[in-house]
Design a protein around this motif. Structure first.
Motif, mmCIF file in Angstrom:
data_model
loop_
_atom_site.group_PDB
_atom_site.id
_atom_site.type_symbol
_atom_site.label_atom_id
_atom_site.label_comp_id
_atom_site.label_asym_id
_atom_site.label_seq_id
_atom_site.Cartn_x
_atom_site.Cartn_y
_atom_site.Cartn_z
ATOM 1 N N THR A 1 6.035 -3.033 5.208
ATOM 2 C CA THR A 1 7.319 -2.671 4.610
ATOM 3 C C THR A 1 7.984 -1.484 5.287
ATOM 4 O OG1 THR A 1 6.161 -1.312 2.974
ATOM 5 C CG2 THR A 1 6.699 -3.591 2.368
ATOM 6 N N LEU A 2 7.261 -0.824 6.206
ATOM 7 C CA LEU A 2 7.852 0.339 6.892
ATOM 8 C C LEU A 2 8.838 -0.119 7.971
ATOM 9 C CD1 LEU A 2 4.751 2.704 7.257
ATOM 10 C CD2 LEU A 2 6.696 2.915 5.697
ATOM 11 N N LEU B 1 -7.490 -1.971 1.732
ATOM 12 C CA LEU B 1 -7.002 -2.581 2.968
ATOM 13 C C LEU B 1 -5.725 -3.379 2.738
ATOM 14 C CD1 LEU B 1 -10.284 -3.865 4.712
ATOM 15 C CD2 LEU B 1 -8.900 -1.872 5.322
ATOM 16 N N LEU B 2 -5.693 -4.129 1.619
ATOM 17 C CA LEU B 2 -4.510 -4.932 1.317
ATOM 18 C C LEU B 2 -3.298 -4.049 1.046
ATOM 19 C CD1 LEU B 2 -6.138 -7.642 -0.980
ATOM 20 C CD2 LEU B 2 -5.325 -7.927 1.365
ATOM 21 N N VAL B 3 -3.468 -2.974 0.285
ATOM 22 C CA VAL B 3 -2.364 -2.056 -0.014
ATOM 23 C C VAL B 3 -1.876 -1.386 1.266
ATOM 24 C CG1 VAL B 3 -1.734 0.070 -1.194
ATOM 25 C CG2 VAL B 3 -3.048 -1.684 -2.399
ATOM 26 N N ARG B 4 -2.826 -0.973 2.104
ATOM 27 C CA ARG B 4 -2.468 -0.309 3.363
ATOM 28 C C ARG B 4 -1.700 -1.248 4.286
ATOM 29 N NH1 ARG B 4 -4.890 0.973 8.373
ATOM 30 N NH2 ARG B 4 -4.420 3.094 9.054
ATOM 31 N N GLY C 1 -15.255 -4.305 -3.338
ATOM 32 C CA GLY C 1 -14.019 -4.763 -3.961
ATOM 33 C C GLY C 1 -12.889 -3.753 -3.868
ATOM 34 N N PRO C 2 -13.106 -2.503 -4.288
ATOM 35 C CA PRO C 2 -12.045 -1.497 -4.149
ATOM 36 C C PRO C 2 -11.624 -1.268 -2.704
ATOM 37 C CG PRO C 2 -13.720 -0.743 -5.691
ATOM 38 C CD PRO C 2 -14.246 -1.997 -5.059
ATOM 39 N N PHE C 3 -12.566 -1.372 -1.763
ATOM 40 C CA PHE C 3 -12.211 -1.182 -0.354
ATOM 41 C C PHE C 3 -11.292 -2.300 0.132
ATOM 42 C CE2 PHE C 3 -12.879 -1.337 4.242
ATOM 43 C CZ PHE C 3 -12.689 -0.007 4.572
#
Length: 336
Positions: free
Chosen positions: A335-336, A326-329, A320-322
């Motif tokens: 957005t860059l 991935l979603l945050v990354r 789950g945290p992984f």
């Protein structure tokens, strides 16, 4: 890269030995080797050969199959979320198995348990894969007909949610005993692993390895994008169907063996890619990481907690945290 692969193999062998040696009845590693060589007491031979060895081998085979399937799917669809459990293949297998469990009543303890449940899981997973593939068929911006990768992922995620709802509904309407059996299977567990249940997962892994090895150059070309594939003369839709079919079959057979193990197919290819620093998801590296992940989860489930926790709970808690990472990354890149 070679040194990292060697390290993967060393870690896998170490965890494999620990998984056999450690448990309610600890056996020294020297005794484990003695038993594998034909020695040891009757009790030690039973624990090692009949209980822990098939369980450890099943963990290795299932983890490798899920990791390899995830690598193939992510490489073809160019999406780190394109794993068998996110695309609905695992949920489809769960629907088939749970339908047999809640509909078979006490029969699930006999022939249905040993044959009907795995067969239903395999059928459900493969039918789900075919449905997703058909629904994802369309025409791209160039006018060519075929399976659209992004569309396949979206359809798979939507169908996954629908199938999970069906699983919940089946369990909710079942009797208390059947619901308990179904819930235990859906959680994902190696408790019922033996030599007979190892066979389906081994077949799935062998199939996926054979197809991936025979299509290694094609898989590398598919990672480069549609235009490059056409220039190289690769029959993209045919090769996609073959590779995805093998990945789905491996996943369905693995799930049919132990139940759904969340996030292995999602995380293993991404971890292997980052550690090996390859341009795409490495097939063999992903299989090794998947095997290590399931073996490690099995070891944790049997030794860290005061009770024997299903291995699927451990993989879900770690995966789950992984997924959030991935979603945050991916969001930061966008957005860059």
């Amino acid at each position: 890269m070679v040194l990292i692969v060697i390290a993967f193999v060393a870690i896998l062998l170490g965890l494999f030995a620990l998984d056999i040696a450690v448990g309610e009845f600890n056996i020294p590693l020297s005794r484990v080797l003695d038993v594998l060589g034909g020695g040891g007491t009757r009790a030690q031979r039973f624990v090692v050969l009949e209980s822990r060895l098939p369980r450890a081998l099943t963990a290795v085979v299932v983890g490798a199959a899920l990791g390899l399937a995830g690598a193939v799917a992510q490489s073809i669809l160019h999406n780190p979320l394109a794993s068998p459990d996110m695309l609905g293949i695992t949920a489809g297998a769960s629907v088939g198995a749970v339908a047999v469990i809640v509909g078979g009543g006490g029969a699930v303890t006999g022939v249905v348990a040993s044959l009907g449940v795995p067969l239903a899981a395999l059928t459900g997973g493969l039918l789900t894969a075919v449905l997703i593939y058909v629904l994802a068929w369309g025409r791209g911006a160039s006018g060519d007909a075929g399976v659209m990768g992004f569309r396949l992922v979206l359809i798979g995620i939507g169908l996954n949610a629908l199938l999970l709802a069906v699983v919940t509904w089946l369990i909710a309407r079942a009797s208390l005993m059947d619901a308990s059996l179904a819930q235990q299977w859906v959680t994902g567990s190696l408790n019922a692993a033996d030599w007979s249940t190892l066979v389906p997962a081994a077949i799935g892994l062998g199939l996926a390895l054979a197809v991936a090895a025979g299509s290694a150059r094609t898989l590398a070309a598919l990672r480069l994008g549609t235009d490059t594939v056409r220039v190289l003369g690769v029959r993209m839709q045919t090769q996609q169907a073959i590779l995805l079919g093998a990945a789905c079959a491996a996943t369905a057979l693995a799930v049919a063996t132990v139940g759904p193990l969340a996030f292995i197919g999602l995380a293993a290819p991404q971890i292997a890619r980052r550690l090996l620093r390859t341009p795409g998801e490495p097939v063999i590296g992903s299989a090794l990481v998947g095997a290590i992940a399931v073996l490690g989860a099995d070891l944790i489930s049997r030794t860290v907690f005061p009770i024997d926790v299903p291995v699927g709970v451990v993989t879900a808690a770690c995966g789950g945290p992984f997924l959030l990472y991935l979603l945050v990354r991916a969001n930061r890149k966008a957005t860059l």
